[in-house]
Enzyme design. Structure first.
Site, PDB file in Angstrom:
ATOM      1  N   GLN A 137       0.869  -0.855  -0.186  1.00 29.12           N
ATOM      2  CA  GLN A 137       0.077  -0.108   0.032  1.00 29.12           C
ATOM      3  C   GLN A 137       0.450   1.237  -0.013  1.00 29.12           C
ATOM      4  O   GLN A 137       0.299   2.688  -0.175  1.00 29.12           O
ATOM      5  CB  GLN A 137      -0.999  -0.184   0.700  1.00 29.12           C
ATOM      6  CG  GLN A 137      -2.350  -1.117   1.116  1.00 29.12           C
ATOM      7  CD  GLN A 137      -2.546  -0.939   2.538  1.00 29.12           C
ATOM      8  OE1 GLN A 137      -2.458  -1.473   3.069  1.00 29.12           O
ATOM      9  NE2 GLN A 137      -4.272  -0.585   2.402  1.00 29.12           N
ATOM     10  N   HIS A 177      -3.635  -8.479   0.631  1.00 27.34           N
ATOM     11  CA  HIS A 177      -3.025  -7.319   0.192  1.00 27.34           C
ATOM     12  C   HIS A 177      -1.239  -8.085  -0.442  1.00 27.34           C
ATOM     13  O   HIS A 177      -0.604  -7.478  -1.391  1.00 27.34           O
ATOM     14  CB  HIS A 177      -2.318  -5.985   0.829  1.00 27.34           C
ATOM     15  CG  HIS A 177      -3.371  -4.854   0.741  1.00 27.34           C
ATOM     16  ND1 HIS A 177      -4.126  -4.118   0.175  1.00 27.34           N
ATOM     17  CD2 HIS A 177      -4.371  -4.573   2.750  1.00 27.34           C
ATOM     18  CE1 HIS A 177      -5.084  -3.971   0.575  1.00 27.34           C
ATOM     19  NE2 HIS A 177      -5.459  -3.894   2.025  1.00 27.34           N
ATOM     20  N   HIS A 217      -7.665  -9.522   6.038  1.00 28.71           N
ATOM     21  CA  HIS A 217      -7.606  -8.903   4.960  1.00 28.71           C
ATOM     22  C   HIS A 217      -6.086  -8.247   4.349  1.00 28.71           C
ATOM     23  O   HIS A 217      -5.747  -7.565   2.887  1.00 28.71           O
ATOM     24  CB  HIS A 217      -8.110  -7.546   5.694  1.00 28.71           C
ATOM     25  CG  HIS A 217      -8.179  -6.380   4.899  1.00 28.71           C
ATOM     26  ND1 HIS A 217      -9.070  -5.549   4.387  1.00 28.71           N
ATOM     27  CD2 HIS A 217      -7.041  -5.211   4.511  1.00 28.71           C
ATOM     28  CE1 HIS A 217      -9.214  -4.560   3.543  1.00 28.71           C
ATOM     29  NE2 HIS A 217      -7.545  -4.166   3.943  1.00 28.71           N
TER      30      HIS A 217
HETATM   31  O1  LIG Z   1      -4.888  -2.985   4.559  1.00 28.78           O
HETATM   32  C1  LIG Z   1      -5.073  -1.912   5.856  1.00 28.78           C
HETATM   33  N1  LIG Z   1      -6.330  -0.752   5.305  1.00 28.78           N
HETATM   34  O2  LIG Z   1      -7.323  -0.783   3.917  1.00 28.78           O
HETATM   35  C2  LIG Z   1      -6.436  -0.728   6.348  1.00 28.78           C
HETATM   36  C3  LIG Z   1      -8.024  -0.952   7.147  1.00 28.78           C
HETATM   37  C4  LIG Z   1      -8.402  -2.690   6.980  1.00 28.78           C
HETATM   38  C5  LIG Z   1      -9.110  -3.226   7.671  1.00 28.78           C
HETATM   39  C6  LIG Z   1      -9.064  -4.600   8.151  1.00 28.78           C
HETATM   40  C7  LIG Z   1     -10.310  -5.441   8.831  1.00 28.78           C
HETATM   41  C8  LIG Z   1     -11.543  -5.405   7.907  1.00 28.78           C
HETATM   42  C9  LIG Z   1     -11.448  -4.108   7.626  1.00 28.78           C
HETATM   43  C10 LIG Z   1     -10.720  -2.936   7.291  1.00 28.78           C
HETATM   44 NI    NI Z   2      -6.320  -2.412   2.901  1.00 28.42          NI
END
Ligand SMILES: OCN(O)CCCc1ccccc1
Ligand code: NI
Length: 183
Positions: free
Chosen positions: A65, A157, A153
């Site tokens: 990211q 990535h 999540h």
């Molecule tokens: O990859 C990190 N990100 O974009 C920030 C949010 C992470 C996130 C993780 C689990 C559920 C919702 C959001």
């Molecule tokens: Ni994310």
């Protein structure tokens, strides 16, 4: 420090790449990358700093990211007395998982996605993970609840997967029979 301008957004090819494993012990450069990811996550959850630097809050951040295609991410989830999850994960893996799935009733978002995307994101309810820490030491954890969702999540990535890839196009708010919403 990482600012929103350093976070690449959907459409940037790096978000669709499979990130490379990191050599251990960590080089100074990779250590700084890992620490900067955690620094962003903590700053973004600090109301004063988030406002001062216009940071979007996030419970995690993965190296791709910030346009670094390496298998590193950081997660920090606050808890009552102690954090629910506080890790920097290097070369992380899911080594086993439940059949049962879960999902956030409110759906998911992403710092690399500047739009709301409605729909349930099915995740394994419980996972056993292995990763290396900043010192190159291997650690193993069993996760459930939001920590398990966040780990999946972030791991996505590292494999070029975005949360909305998991949403059922035809019926975004369909939860399959195995999935229990996370309260
Ligand atoms: O990859 C990190 N990100 O974009 C920030 C949010 C992470 C996130 C993780 C689990 C559920 C919702 C959001
Ligand atoms: Ni994310």
């Amino acid at each position: 420090m990482i600012l929103m301008k350093d976070i690449i957004r959907e459409g940037h090819p790096t978000l669709r790449q499979v990130a490379k494993e990191v050599a251990l012990p960590l080089s100074e450069e990779d250590r700084k990358i890992a620490e900067s990811l955690m620094e962003y996550v903590l700053n973004s959850q600090n109301d004063e700093l988030a406002e001062k630097y216009d940071l979007r809050p996030g419970i995690g951040l993965a190296a791709p990211q910030i346009n670094v295609s390496k298998r590193i991410f950081a997660i920090y989830i606050e808890g009552e007395d102690e954090p629910e999850l506080d890790i920097i994960a290097i070369n992380p893996k899911i080594v086993s998982h439940s059949v049962e799935q879960t999902f956030l009733g409110s759906g998911e978002g992403c710092l690399s996605v500047d739009r709301p995307v409605e729909g349930y994101v099915p995740r394994y309810a419980r996972i056993t993970i292995e990763a290396y820490d900043l010192d190159g030491k291997k650690f193993k954890k069993r996760l459930r609840g939001l920590p398990a969702i966040a780990f999946q999540h972030e791991l996505d990535h590292l494999n070029g997967i975005m949360f909305f890839d998991h949403i059922d196009e035809k019926n975004p708010l369909k939860a399959n029979e195995f999935a229990q919403p996370l309260e």
